[in-house]
Enzyme design. Sequence first.
Site, PDB file in Angstrom:
ATOM      1  N   ASP A  35       0.879  -1.174   0.000  1.00  0.00           N
ATOM      2  CA  ASP A  35       0.000   0.000   0.000  1.00  0.00           C
ATOM      3  C   ASP A  35       0.919   1.227   0.000  1.00  0.00           C
ATOM      4  O   ASP A  35       1.606   1.499   0.988  1.00  0.00           O
ATOM      5  CB  ASP A  35      -0.880  -0.044   1.250  1.00  0.00           C
ATOM      6  CG  ASP A  35      -1.799   1.173   1.350  1.00  0.00           C
ATOM      7  OD1 ASP A  35      -1.651   2.111   0.550  1.00  0.00           O
ATOM      8  OD2 ASP A  35      -2.663   1.174   2.251  1.00  0.00           O
ATOM      9  N   ALA A  59      -2.574   3.335  -8.512  1.00  0.00           N
ATOM     10  CA  ALA A  59      -3.275   4.624  -8.342  1.00  0.00           C
ATOM     11  C   ALA A  59      -4.738   4.366  -8.019  1.00  0.00           C
ATOM     12  O   ALA A  59      -5.253   3.269  -8.246  1.00  0.00           O
ATOM     13  CB  ALA A  59      -3.192   5.442  -9.638  1.00  0.00           C
ATOM     14  N   THR A  61      -7.822   4.957  -9.590  1.00  0.00           N
ATOM     15  CA  THR A  61      -8.138   5.296 -10.987  1.00  0.00           C
ATOM     16  C   THR A  61      -9.637   5.527 -11.219  1.00  0.00           C
ATOM     17  O   THR A  61     -10.027   5.847 -12.339  1.00  0.00           O
ATOM     18  CB  THR A  61      -7.660   4.178 -11.938  1.00  0.00           C
ATOM     19  OG1 THR A  61      -8.252   2.948 -11.492  1.00  0.00           O
ATOM     20  CG2 THR A  61      -6.158   4.051 -11.943  1.00  0.00           C
ATOM     21  N   TYR A 124      -9.298  13.767  -9.590  1.00  0.00           N
ATOM     22  CA  TYR A 124      -8.354  12.757 -10.087  1.00  0.00           C
ATOM     23  C   TYR A 124      -7.161  13.439 -10.750  1.00  0.00           C
ATOM     24  O   TYR A 124      -6.005  13.147 -10.434  1.00  0.00           O
ATOM     25  CB  TYR A 124      -9.068  11.820 -11.081  1.00  0.00           C
ATOM     26  CG  TYR A 124      -8.142  10.852 -11.791  1.00  0.00           C
ATOM     27  CD1 TYR A 124      -7.505   9.834 -11.088  1.00  0.00           C
ATOM     28  CD2 TYR A 124      -7.907  10.959 -13.169  1.00  0.00           C
ATOM     29  CE1 TYR A 124      -6.653   8.942 -11.742  1.00  0.00           C
ATOM     30  CE2 TYR A 124      -7.067  10.070 -13.823  1.00  0.00           C
ATOM     31  CZ  TYR A 124      -6.447   9.066 -13.108  1.00  0.00           C
ATOM     32  OH  TYR A 124      -5.595   8.190 -13.762  1.00  0.00           O
ATOM     33  N   LYS A 128      -3.302  13.431  -9.347  1.00  0.00           N
ATOM     34  CA  LYS A 128      -2.199  12.858 -10.156  1.00  0.00           C
ATOM     35  C   LYS A 128      -1.138  13.930 -10.424  1.00  0.00           C
ATOM     36  O   LYS A 128       0.055  13.642 -10.462  1.00  0.00           O
ATOM     37  CB  LYS A 128      -2.736  12.293 -11.475  1.00  0.00           C
ATOM     38  CG  LYS A 128      -3.633  11.074 -11.347  1.00  0.00           C
ATOM     39  CD  LYS A 128      -2.908   9.830 -10.852  1.00  0.00           C
ATOM     40  CE  LYS A 128      -1.932   9.263 -11.861  1.00  0.00           C
ATOM     41  NZ  LYS A 128      -1.326   7.997 -11.393  1.00  0.00           N
TER      42      LYS A 128
HETATM   43  N1  LIG Z   1      -7.055   3.445 -16.621  1.00  0.00           N
HETATM   44  C1  LIG Z   1      -6.951   4.586 -17.315  1.00  0.00           C
HETATM   45  O1  LIG Z   1      -7.794   4.893 -18.170  1.00  0.00           O
HETATM   46  C2  LIG Z   1      -5.782   5.512 -17.092  1.00  0.00           C
HETATM   47  C3  LIG Z   1      -5.700   6.700 -17.833  1.00  0.00           C
HETATM   48  C4  LIG Z   1      -4.623   7.564 -17.620  1.00  0.00           C
HETATM   49  C5  LIG Z   1      -3.655   7.229 -16.698  1.00  0.00           C
HETATM   50  N2  LIG Z   1      -3.756   6.074 -15.982  1.00  0.00           N
HETATM   51  C6  LIG Z   1      -2.730   5.772 -14.993  1.00  0.00           C
HETATM   52  O2  LIG Z   1      -2.099   4.570 -15.389  1.00  0.00           O
HETATM   53  C7  LIG Z   1      -1.702   3.837 -14.236  1.00  0.00           C
HETATM   54  C8  LIG Z   1      -2.174   2.406 -14.356  1.00  0.00           C
HETATM   55  O3  LIG Z   1      -3.585   2.393 -14.446  1.00  0.00           O
HETATM   56  P1  LIG Z   1      -4.428   1.041 -14.677  1.00  0.00           P
HETATM   57  O4  LIG Z   1      -5.337   1.276 -15.814  1.00  0.00           O
HETATM   58  O5  LIG Z   1      -3.509  -0.141 -14.672  1.00  0.00           O
HETATM   59  O6  LIG Z   1      -5.282   1.053 -13.327  1.00  0.00           O
HETATM   60  P2  LIG Z   1      -6.113  -0.112 -12.623  1.00  0.00           P
HETATM   61  O7  LIG Z   1      -6.318  -1.272 -13.522  1.00  0.00           O
HETATM   62  O8  LIG Z   1      -7.287   0.552 -12.002  1.00  0.00           O
HETATM   63  O9  LIG Z   1      -5.124  -0.587 -11.473  1.00  0.00           O
HETATM   64  C9  LIG Z   1      -4.802   0.251 -10.419  1.00  0.00           C
HETATM   65  C10 LIG Z   1      -3.799  -0.450  -9.554  1.00  0.00           C
HETATM   66  O10 LIG Z   1      -3.462   0.433  -8.477  1.00  0.00           O
HETATM   67  C11 LIG Z   1      -3.477  -0.312  -7.295  1.00  0.00           C
HETATM   68  N3  LIG Z   1      -3.691   0.524  -6.135  1.00  0.00           N
HETATM   69  C12 LIG Z   1      -4.818   1.158  -5.723  1.00  0.00           C
HETATM   70  N4  LIG Z   1      -4.601   1.755  -4.532  1.00  0.00           N
HETATM   71  C13 LIG Z   1      -3.313   1.494  -4.190  1.00  0.00           C
HETATM   72  C14 LIG Z   1      -2.511   1.788  -3.078  1.00  0.00           C
HETATM   73  N5  LIG Z   1      -2.973   2.502  -2.042  1.00  0.00           N
HETATM   74  N6  LIG Z   1      -1.233   1.313  -3.042  1.00  0.00           N
HETATM   75  C15 LIG Z   1      -0.738   0.586  -4.076  1.00  0.00           C
HETATM   76  N7  LIG Z   1      -1.449   0.268  -5.164  1.00  0.00           N
HETATM   77  C16 LIG Z   1      -2.730   0.716  -5.215  1.00  0.00           C
HETATM   78  C17 LIG Z   1      -4.594  -1.340  -7.497  1.00  0.00           C
HETATM   79  O11 LIG Z   1      -4.398  -2.410  -6.579  1.00  0.00           O
HETATM   80  P3  LIG Z   1      -5.625  -3.351  -6.108  1.00  0.00           P
HETATM   81  O12 LIG Z   1      -6.292  -3.834  -7.341  1.00  0.00           O
HETATM   82  O13 LIG Z   1      -4.924  -4.426  -5.352  1.00  0.00           O
HETATM   83  O14 LIG Z   1      -6.489  -2.455  -5.284  1.00  0.00           O
HETATM   84  C18 LIG Z   1      -4.316  -1.757  -8.936  1.00  0.00           C
HETATM   85  O15 LIG Z   1      -3.305  -2.722  -8.974  1.00  0.00           O
HETATM   86  C19 LIG Z   1      -2.260   4.612 -13.035  1.00  0.00           C
HETATM   87  O16 LIG Z   1      -1.235   5.397 -12.492  1.00  0.00           O
HETATM   88  C20 LIG Z   1      -3.309   5.507 -13.625  1.00  0.00           C
HETATM   89  O17 LIG Z   1      -3.471   6.702 -12.868  1.00  0.00           O
HETATM   90  C21 LIG Z   1      -4.791   5.203 -16.176  1.00  0.00           C
END
Ligand SMILES: NC(=O)c1ccc[n+]([C@@H]2O[C@H](COP(=O)([O-])OP(=O)(O)OC[C@H]3O[C@@H](n4cnc5c(N)ncnc54)[C@H](OP(=O)(O)O)[C@@H]3O)[C@@H](O)[C@H]2O)c1
Length: 282
Positions: A35, A59, A61, A124, A128
Amino acid sequence: MKLLVTGGSGQLGRAIVRLGSDQHQIVAPGSVELDVTSARAVRSAISETRPDLVIHAGAMTDVDGCERDPITAYRINGLGTQNLAAATWSAGIPLLYVSTNFVFEGELDRAYLEFDAPRPISVYGASKLAGEHAVAALNPQHYIVRTAMVYDETGRNFVNSMLRLASEHPKLTIVNDQSGNPTYAGDLALGILLLIEQPAFGTYHLTNAGTASWYEWAVRIFELSGLDIPVEPIPASQFKRAATPPANGAMQNMAAASLGIELPDWQDALRRCLQRRIEQAG
Ligand SMILES: NC(=O)c1ccc[n+]([C@@H]2O[C@H](COP(=O)([O-])OP(=O)(O)OC[C@H]3O[C@@H](n4cnc5c(N)ncnc54)[C@H](OP(=O)(O)O)[C@@H]3O)[C@@H](O)[C@H]2O)c1
């Protein structure tokens, strides 16, 4: 290299493990194992794993969830990132932080460049951006990689939501006056794995090439999936949600392209993802 990847259970974390494990030794904990809001847990993970570099993909998200619970959003996205920036700086290792197009206001009449001034209009985006500031202030060996509209074969994303909604409703209405660059997690992971091979620290925009509105993206998902469902374009003002995405969320990859790193067109990426989804189901 030995890599520590936060958010290892998320779309991007899983893709980095899937595509980078031949070349790198990767430790990718989810939020239960690591975490990032705990400075102590972050320091221990780094001292126990002894990585050469950390990729911070974890994050909060849920964009609308961030709007409803700003304290948690800032704790995870701002403070969590600050913890990683401080711990990687003390360990003398680089940090790659994954950020978002939501740091931009969305009013420009062209795609945003890495050097355009951020001005978030959502919690959000602001949380970020707080993470970006912490990374830039605390660890000079940093990559900030902004991406957008991320999807994968599995997980909570627009592609899977559209396919589910199409099976539940006879017709759909989708917002047509907000756009960005839909980005396949696999292509983003490959771009990040190429970027960390170079000590070219700085800010990058990594998305699949080309832009689409939510409506255009949905229509293409249904076309490529052979689904004949009527889709009506609507303005964002007719779709009630807690957060406001940027109207023009499109970003241009100027910096990574200069290093020879460019991601394929979004429609090609979508086709490959949907194909893999079918293969996995069969
Ligand atoms: N998804 C999008 O459309 C999008 C767009 C722009 C940028 N991003 C950025 O891209 C990155 C990857 O996104 P993604 O799509 O892979 O997101 P995702 O599928 O929602 O996964 C988010 C991850 O963050 C973890 N997480 C949540 N709270 C946490 C904490 N307190 N400590 C450590 N880990 C934590 C979650 O763990 P658990 O599942 O175990 O809770 C999960 O593994 C993020 O930084 C996001 O901001 C995403």
